[in-house]
Write an enzyme that holds these catalytic residues in place. Structure first.
Site, PDB file in Angstrom:
ATOM      1  N   GLU A  14      65.977  11.967 -98.337  1.00  0.00           N
ATOM      2  CA  GLU A  14      66.131  13.281 -98.936  1.00  0.00           C
ATOM      3  C   GLU A  14      64.743  13.769 -99.339  1.00  0.00           C
ATOM      4  O   GLU A  14      64.021  13.080-100.046  1.00  0.00           O
ATOM      5  CB  GLU A  14      67.062  13.156-100.152  1.00  0.00           C
ATOM      6  CG  GLU A  14      67.107  14.350-101.071  1.00  0.00           C
ATOM      7  CD  GLU A  14      67.676  15.605-100.438  1.00  0.00           C
ATOM      8  OE1 GLU A  14      68.542  15.495 -99.542  1.00  0.00           O
ATOM      9  OE2 GLU A  14      67.244  16.696-100.829  1.00  0.00           O
ATOM     10  N   CYS A  62      68.675  17.411-107.108  1.00  0.00           N
ATOM     11  CA  CYS A  62      69.009  16.655-105.902  1.00  0.00           C
ATOM     12  C   CYS A  62      70.405  17.012-105.409  1.00  0.00           C
ATOM     13  O   CYS A  62      71.278  17.373-106.197  1.00  0.00           O
ATOM     14  CB  CYS A  62      68.960  15.165-106.236  1.00  0.00           C
ATOM     15  SG  CYS A  62      69.288  14.122-104.818  1.00  0.00           S
ATOM     16  N   CYS A  65      72.255  12.337-105.092  1.00  0.00           N
ATOM     17  CA  CYS A  65      72.774  11.664-106.289  1.00  0.00           C
ATOM     18  C   CYS A  65      73.144  12.750-107.283  1.00  0.00           C
ATOM     19  O   CYS A  65      72.627  12.827-108.381  1.00  0.00           O
ATOM     20  CB  CYS A  65      71.724  10.743-106.874  1.00  0.00           C
ATOM     21  SG  CYS A  65      70.239  11.600-107.398  1.00  0.00           S
ATOM     22  N   HIS A  69      71.758  13.176-112.650  1.00  0.00           N
ATOM     23  CA  HIS A  69      70.890  13.909-113.580  1.00  0.00           C
ATOM     24  C   HIS A  69      71.724  14.651-114.626  1.00  0.00           C
ATOM     25  O   HIS A  69      71.271  14.889-115.743  1.00  0.00           O
ATOM     26  CB  HIS A  69      69.973  14.856-112.813  1.00  0.00           C
ATOM     27  CG  HIS A  69      69.058  14.125-111.894  1.00  0.00           C
ATOM     28  ND1 HIS A  69      68.058  13.309-112.355  1.00  0.00           N
ATOM     29  CD2 HIS A  69      69.027  14.012-110.540  1.00  0.00           C
ATOM     30  CE1 HIS A  69      67.432  12.761-111.336  1.00  0.00           C
ATOM     31  NE2 HIS A  69      68.013  13.154-110.219  1.00  0.00           N
ATOM     32  N   ARG A 469      69.762   4.756-107.059  1.00  0.00           N
ATOM     33  CA  ARG A 469      68.425   4.351-106.606  1.00  0.00           C
ATOM     34  C   ARG A 469      67.601   3.667-107.681  1.00  0.00           C
ATOM     35  O   ARG A 469      66.464   3.299-107.437  1.00  0.00           O
ATOM     36  CB  ARG A 469      67.694   5.555-106.022  1.00  0.00           C
ATOM     37  CG  ARG A 469      68.259   5.921-104.679  1.00  0.00           C
ATOM     38  CD  ARG A 469      67.969   7.349-104.253  1.00  0.00           C
ATOM     39  NE  ARG A 469      68.844   7.684-103.150  1.00  0.00           N
ATOM     40  CZ  ARG A 469      70.136   8.025-103.293  1.00  0.00           C
ATOM     41  NH1 ARG A 469      70.671   8.094-104.491  1.00  0.00           N
ATOM     42  NH2 ARG A 469      70.879   8.286-102.233  1.00  0.00           N
ATOM     43  N   SER A 492      63.154   7.373-107.769  1.00  0.00           N
ATOM     44  CA  SER A 492      62.206   7.473-106.651  1.00  0.00           C
ATOM     45  C   SER A 492      60.796   7.782-107.136  1.00  0.00           C
ATOM     46  O   SER A 492      59.828   7.559-106.409  1.00  0.00           O
ATOM     47  CB  SER A 492      62.673   8.506-105.624  1.00  0.00           C
ATOM     48  OG  SER A 492      63.865   8.060-105.011  1.00  0.00           O
ATOM     49  N   CYS A 536      64.310   9.236-102.312  1.00  0.00           N
ATOM     50  CA  CYS A 536      64.770  10.609-102.521  1.00  0.00           C
ATOM     51  C   CYS A 536      63.644  11.378-103.192  1.00  0.00           C
ATOM     52  O   CYS A 536      63.437  11.297-104.399  1.00  0.00           O
ATOM     53  CB  CYS A 536      66.024  10.666-103.364  1.00  0.00           C
ATOM     54  SG  CYS A 536      66.511  12.381-103.622  1.00  0.00           S
ATOM     55  N   CYS A 539      64.614  14.194-105.792  1.00  0.00           N
ATOM     56  CA  CYS A 539      64.753  13.660-107.148  1.00  0.00           C
ATOM     57  C   CYS A 539      63.393  13.387-107.766  1.00  0.00           C
ATOM     58  O   CYS A 539      63.121  13.745-108.901  1.00  0.00           O
ATOM     59  CB  CYS A 539      65.514  12.331-107.114  1.00  0.00           C
ATOM     60  SG  CYS A 539      67.266  12.519-107.353  1.00  0.00           S
TER      61      CYS A 539
HETATM   62 NI1  NFE Z   1      68.078  12.374-105.170  1.00  0.00          NI
HETATM   63 FE1  NFE Z   1      68.355  10.019-107.305  1.00  0.00          FE
HETATM   64  C1  NFE Z   1      69.394   8.532-107.348  1.00  0.00           C
HETATM   65  C2  NFE Z   1      68.026   9.988-109.067  1.00  0.00           C
HETATM   66  S1  NFE Z   1      66.535   9.248-106.857  1.00  0.00           S
HETATM   67  S2  NFE Z   1      68.852  10.521-105.181  1.00  0.00           S
HETATM   68  O1  NFE Z   1      70.092   7.600-107.262  1.00  0.00           O
HETATM   69  O2  NFE Z   1      67.826  10.010-110.140  1.00  0.00           O
HETATM   70  O3  NFE Z   1      65.503   8.565-107.215  1.00  0.00           O
END
Ligand code: NFE
Ligand code: MG
Length: 557
Positions: A14, A62, A65, A69, A469, A492, A536, A539
């Site tokens: 991503e 994102c 996931c 958030h 992640r 990430s 990702c 993210c």
């Molecule tokens: Ni956009 Fe995410 C996850 C977060 S990435 S995927 O799992 O927070 O690091």
């Protein structure tokens, strides 16, 4: 002479990621730089807003996931507001999050990472009868397994190839000698690649049952949840339950057996520690098992230098972000409460390469105690194993026993990929308990879903949680009832970090050192290791992308 390879963008992730490596004359990686090439800081957009706006806005970091958030932001607000949600809200949140984990990890193994291990073109020459025999060695009742089905899959693949329109299978490094699976093993996993498309839909539906919609559920509020009607409806709970059983069947009879099949073929790379990286692991704890978060299904703590004999407790004060090598203003590491996000782009060098000694990425550099740390499934499984966790330790031990491999194999690209499968099993099996607890609470007359709370004049709070992640933290500072500072340090961001203030490489970068390429024109081994982290970038740098078009650019020099 050293040869520089640039992969930009890395696909099947991503967002936008660029990897540069320097090879020696044996085609072994001597140095590496990872760079995120696109930025839009939502953290800055949040300043001056009502804190209750933040969860829905940050969820748009994102599209993969999507939920995490939202939850991290809600947890940060609850910390700042001094409130805890009631048990039912905790359980419903766990159910939404568990569905995300299962969907995400299945999608990663098959659709984002699978083709680094599996050569689709070889599947066409497999003997379907032998494939059935092989699948039965790894599962008593393998998923969608029959000669007729495997033949149908081969026909479908052959059609793709004949038409010249390879779609998702285009632009891979078919025939590369570092593909190690037999034609039959390739066929089994490819057939599950196709099944997994359907299964991912099932997981997304589970999220929507209690989340209102997916992607981007919308039923959380500070203090609790709003999907009260769904939670109190036995039919909705049964819909979730039914789909959970479907996912579990796929995990037990496709995902895990395929993982063991692949582990057998790639064990030498695992044993050699290819892709190990920094070997520092950090986890914040995830899936609360009680309302005070004293116990969590996923562990909390730290491992330093791969020393599994000494798991350490987590000290939140040691978390910092550094921008020495990132395109932001600032000259010293700061704790996220004191962090800033002010862009300062300084570009590439005259030859179009990253300025490795200066700033070279939109990714910040999170550190713990001044060092780079890996986050994610491998961190969680290694830490849980080291802590002697009652569920994780036996899960890891049984798998090692089944493969005949030592624990050191965990420290590798293969170990990272296997850890993701193991935790999928852990979560899939535990989720039933949350359904049971929820039903028992409601039956006993506890239908509470929200604890009253309000925005304080000033305060601060953090939401720290484990997401697919890795370790995710949101930090919010409130002044005069509005957001004065908001910082997200995302899984990430940890893994893709550029060098830190002391010049130590970030986890992606370090994981590539010593990797030997069979063919530098086809950097398959680099993709395999980078993809094993499930990157990702959206993210990591918290972007919103209003349009979806992008210009693809791949360059090997
Ligand atoms: Ni956009 Fe995410 C996850 C977060 S990435 S995927 O799992 O927070 O690091
Ligand atoms: Mg951030």
């Amino acid at each position: 002479m050293a040869q520089r390879i640039v992969i930009d963008p890395i696909t099947r992730i991503e967002g936008h990621l660029r990897i540069e490596v320097e090879l020696d004359d044996t085609n072994t990686v001597k140095d590496a730089w990872s760079s995120i090439t696109l930025w839009r800081g939502i953290e800055t957009i949040l300043k001056g807003r009502d804190p209750r706006d933040a969860p829905l806005m940050v969820q748009r970091f994102c599209g993969v996931c999507t939920y995490v958030h939202y939850e991290a932001s809600i947890l940060a607000l609850e910390d700042a507001f001094g409130v805890r949600p009631p048990a039912n809200a905790r359980l419903v949140r766990n159910l939404i999050h568990a569905a995300l984990y299962m969907t995400d990890h299945i999608m990663h193994f098959y659709h984002l990472h699978g083709l680094d291990w599996v050569d689709i073109t070889k599947a066409i020459s497999a003997d379907p009868a032998k494939a059935v025999e092989l699948a039965k060695q790894y599962s008593d009742n393998p998923y969608n397994c029959s000669e007729t089905h495997y033949r149908a899959v081969q026909k479908r693949l052959a059609k793709y190839v004949e038409s010249g329109r390879l779609g998702p299978f285009a632009n891979a490094y078919w025939g590369n000698p570092s593909y190690k699976l037999s034609p039959e093993a390739n066929l089994i996993i490819v057939s599950h690649y196709l099944d997994a498309l359907q299964v991912s839909k099932t997981g997304a539906q589970m999220m929507a049952i209690f989340g209102g919609k997916n992607p981007h559920p919308q039923t959380l509020v500070a203090g609790g949840i709003t999907s009260v009607m769904d939670m109190l409806d036995a039919h909705r709970i049964a819909e979730y339950q039914f789909r959970l059983n479907e996912l579990k069947r796929f995990i037990d009879t496709a995902y895990l057996p395929d993982l063991l099949l692949a582990a057998g073929a790639y064990k030498d790379e695992g044993l050699a520690g290819v892709g190990a990286g920094v070997k520092n692991y950090i986890c914040y704890g995830g899936f609360p098992l009680d309302d005070q978060w004293n116990k969590t299904l996923l562990p909390k703590g730290v491992i330093v230098g791969g020393d599994i004999s000494k798991p350490l407790p987590l000290d939140e004060a040691k978390i910092t972000e550094d921008v020495t090598h990132s395109w932001y203003k600032g000259d010293k590491p700061a704790h996220p409460y004191d962090g800033s996000t002010e862009p300062e782009y300084t570009g590439l060098d005259a030859n179009g390469y990253v300025k490795g000694n200066e700033k070279y990425s939109w990714c910040k550099g999170p550190c713990y105690d001044g060092k780079p740390f890996e986050v994610g499934p491998l961190a969680r499984m290694v830490l849980g194993y080291a802590q002697g966790d009652e569920r994780i330790k036996p899960l890891v031990e049984d798998t090692l026993k089944a493969t005949g491999l030592p624990a050191t194999v965990l420290f590798s690209t293969l170990g990272r990929t296997a850890a993701r499968g193991l935790e999928t099993k852990l979560i899939a099996d535990y989720t039933q308990n949350w359904i049971n607890e929820l039903v028992a609470n409601i039956k006993a007359g506890d239908t509470r879903t929200w604890t009253r709370c309000d925005v304080p004049k000033s305060g601060k709070g953090r939401g720290m949680v484990e997401v697919p992640r890795g370790a995710l933290g949101h930090w919010v500072v409130i002044e005069d009832h509005v957001i004065a500072n908001y910082q997200a340090v995302v899984p990430s961001t940890w893994n893709c970090a550029p060098r830190n203030q002391d010049g130590m490489r970030g986890p992606y970068e370090e994981s590539l050192i010593g990797t030997k390429l069979a063919n530098p024109e086809q950097p398959l081994e680099i993709l395999r290791t980078i993809h094993s982290f499930d990157p990702c970038m959206a993210c990591a740098v918290h972007i919103m992308r209003p349009g979806s078009d992008e210009i693809m650019h791949f360059r090997v020099v």
